[in-house]
Design a protein around this motif. Structure first.
Motif, short mmCIF file in Angstrom:
data_model
loop_
_atom_site.label_atom_id
_atom_site.label_comp_id
_atom_site.label_asym_id
_atom_site.label_seq_id
_atom_site.Cartn_x
_atom_site.Cartn_y
_atom_site.Cartn_z
N VAL A 122 0.93 -1.16 0.06
CA VAL A 122 -0.41 0.17 -0.35
C VAL A 122 1.19 0.77 -0.22
CG1 VAL A 122 -1.92 1.48 1.39
CG2 VAL A 122 -1.69 -1.29 1.79
N SER A 123 1.12 1.99 1.01
CA SER A 123 1.84 2.92 1.06
C SER A 123 2.25 2.86 3.19
CB SER A 123 1.02 3.92 1.03
OG SER A 123 0.44 4.75 2.17
N CYS A 124 3.63 4.03 3.71
CA CYS A 124 3.67 4.08 4.78
C CYS A 124 1.78 4.84 5.32
CB CYS A 124 4.71 4.94 4.71
SG CYS A 124 4.18 6.50 4.01
N GLY A 125 0.96 5.32 4.68
CA GLY A 125 0.11 6.51 5.43
C GLY A 125 -1.12 4.57 5.33
N GLY A 126 -0.76 3.87 4.51
CA GLY A 126 -1.54 2.59 4.23
C GLY A 126 -1.72 1.52 5.81
N GLU A 146 -11.18 8.82 6.87
CA GLU A 146 -10.24 9.74 6.35
C GLU A 146 -8.59 9.49 7.08
OE1 GLU A 146 -11.77 13.64 5.20
OE2 GLU A 146 -10.06 13.95 7.09
N MET A 147 -7.80 9.50 6.19
CA MET A 147 -6.16 9.75 6.74
C MET A 147 -5.81 11.01 6.02
SD MET A 147 -3.13 8.88 6.22
CE MET A 147 -3.61 7.99 4.53
N VAL A 148 -5.49 11.16 7.61
CA VAL A 148 -3.96 12.71 6.54
C VAL A 148 -3.02 12.26 7.28
CG1 VAL A 148 -3.83 15.10 6.94
CG2 VAL A 148 -6.01 14.08 6.81
N TYR A 167 0.59 7.64 -4.24
CA TYR A 167 0.37 7.49 -3.10
C TYR A 167 -0.82 7.31 -2.69
CZ TYR A 167 1.49 8.32 1.98
OH TYR A 167 1.63 8.28 3.76
N LEU A 168 -1.82 8.72 -3.40
CA LEU A 168 -3.45 8.66 -2.65
C LEU A 168 -4.01 8.04 -3.34
CD1 LEU A 168 -2.87 12.62 -3.26
CD2 LEU A 168 -2.53 11.66 -1.04
N PHE A 169 -4.35 7.65 -4.43
CA PHE A 169 -4.78 6.94 -5.32
C PHE A 169 -5.17 5.79 -4.01
CE2 PHE A 169 -5.66 2.97 -7.84
CZ PHE A 169 -7.23 3.71 -8.28
N THR A 170 -3.53 4.98 -4.10
CA THR A 170 -3.52 3.56 -3.70
C THR A 170 -4.28 3.51 -2.15
OG1 THR A 170 -1.75 3.50 -4.86
CG2 THR A 170 -1.69 1.65 -3.16
N THR A 171 -3.46 4.22 -1.63
CA THR A 171 -3.84 3.92 0.08
C THR A 171 -5.21 4.62 0.12
OG1 THR A 171 -2.10 5.34 -0.01
CG2 THR A 171 -3.57 5.67 2.24
N GLN A 172 -5.77 5.47 -0.53
CA GLN A 172 -7.05 5.26 -0.71
C GLN A 172 -8.43 4.42 -0.71
OE1 GLN A 172 -9.04 9.43 -1.74
NE2 GLN A 172 -9.94 9.02 -3.10
N ASP A 173 -7.92 3.44 -2.07
CA ASP A 173 -8.20 2.43 -2.20
C ASP A 173 -7.66 1.11 -1.56
OD1 ASP A 173 -9.77 1.02 -4.39
OD2 ASP A 173 -8.34 0.10 -4.46
N LYS A 185 -10.77 8.37 2.05
CA LYS A 185 -9.76 9.60 1.32
C LYS A 185 -8.71 9.88 1.93
CE LYS A 185 -10.25 14.52 0.85
NZ LYS A 185 -10.79 16.18 0.75
N ALA A 186 -7.48 9.67 1.12
CA ALA A 186 -6.45 9.48 1.36
C ALA A 186 -5.50 11.14 1.57
CB ALA A 186 -5.95 8.87 1.36
N ILE A 187 -5.06 11.44 2.16
CA ILE A 187 -4.63 13.09 1.93
C ILE A 187 -2.75 13.08 2.98
CG2 ILE A 187 -4.06 16.02 2.99
CD1 ILE A 187 -7.27 15.68 3.53
N LEU A 188 -1.89 13.74 1.90
CA LEU A 188 -0.41 13.79 2.75
C LEU A 188 -0.17 15.33 2.73
CD1 LEU A 188 2.17 12.25 3.28
CD2 LEU A 188 2.29 12.20 1.18
N ASN A 189 0.58 15.45 3.75
CA ASN A 189 1.31 16.48 3.80
C ASN A 189 2.79 16.64 4.32
OD1 ASN A 189 -1.22 17.96 4.16
ND2 ASN A 189 -1.70 17.20 6.43
N ILE A 190 3.12 17.56 3.58
CA ILE A 190 5.00 16.98 3.46
C ILE A 190 5.58 18.24 4.39
CG2 ILE A 190 7.00 16.83 2.61
CD1 ILE A 190 6.00 15.14 0.11
#
Length: 291
Positions: A122-126, A146-148, A167-173, A185-190
């Protein structure tokens, strides 16, 4: 022991190498970068991988066969890597945010890793959010999740920045798949803040009938399971209001190859090694049965 190859020599690749070197069931046989004489290849050699080379996927294929290949490059390159490795017999563990491969999250469905030859993480957020979200979804039917995620700029490399859409598409899915939520919904802040902040995940679940005590019990259980895989994982806040749950978690890196703020890298490299060791355990079990 299973022989492994690592594609990629960034922070993530180096942490993988260190973990492999300390695994009782995995052997680091090859590390592949792109540029000869790169700092990453030199660091890989310092970690004890005597066979390092530049040349990307071509160099890996020329080097022979491996039981497991870790792809720590980019979502743009992974589909081609998967295609070219498909006939080699290697288990491919994908640390890039692509939507290919069977999605594995250790504390949720890690036991299924040995059944798949192409594993997506998935991703680190996932990896950081799905254990909590999945736990809540076992009792409550979420209508919205929702994941931010917030990661320090120093722990987000060039490939990750180029892969933000993936990243956003894969995590959200994946969140939708693991929770059954109607909407995800997935959101990433840097964050460029100084000092660099730890990796942080804010999760919101909207569902009918949520209750404080059952929610806290499930979140604490998910946290304990995660800490067994990623010691730097901790829930810092859990708030339950009418029809919604908000959970905040942080991940700090606890290993020598990563700066403390790079919890985003630690959570996904830990998942990769878990998947590989599941294959090693299954292989060992099969050999024992064959005797």
């Amino acid at each position: 022991m299973l022989t492994t190859a690592v594609l990629g020599t960034g922070f993530l690749g180096l942490d993988l190498i260190d973990r492999i070197q300390n695994s009782p069931s995995l052997q680091c046989a090859l590390v592949v970068g792109r540029a000869p004489g790169s700092r990453g290849l030199a660091q890989a050699a310092e970690l004890g991988c005597t066979t390092t080379t530049a040349g990307g996927i071509d160099a890996l294929l020329d080097a022979g066969r491996f039981d497991i290949v870790f792809d720590a490059t980019s979502a743009f390159d992974h589909p081609e890597h998967a295609k070219r490795l498909a006939d080699t017999g290697a288990v491919l563990v994908d640390l890039t945010p692509t939507s290919t491969g069977a999605l594995i999250v250790p504390t949720v469905n890690g036991h299924q890793a040995a059944a798949h030859r192409h594993i997506g993480l998935v991703s680190c957020g996932g990896q950081a959010s799905i254990p909590v979200l999945h736990a809540l979804a076992q009792r409550y039917q979420p209508t919205y999740v929702e994941m931010v995620a917030t990661a320090a700029t120093a722990s987000v490399g060039r490939a990750s920045r180029l892969n933000l859409d993936e990243y956003l598409f894969t995590t959200q899915d994946a969140i939708g798949q693991f929770t059954g939520a109607e909407r995800a919904k997935a959101i990433l802040n840097i964050s460029a803040a100084q000092p660099a902040p730890p990796f942080r995940i804010a999760m919101t679940v909207v569902a009918d009938g949520v209750e404080q005590e059952p929610v806290r019990t499930m979140v604490e259980s998910a946290e304990a399971d995660m800490r067994a895989v990623v010691p730097g994982y901790r829930v810092t806040s859990c708030t339950v209001t009418d029809k919604s749950v908000r959970v905040i978690a942080e991940v700090t890196a606890t290993r020598g190859q990563l700066p403390v703020h790079a919890g985003n890298l630690e959570v996904i490299s830990a998942a990769a090694i878990h998947a590989a060791e599941q294959h090693a355990a299954a292989t060992h079990g099969a050999k024992e049965l064959a005797r």
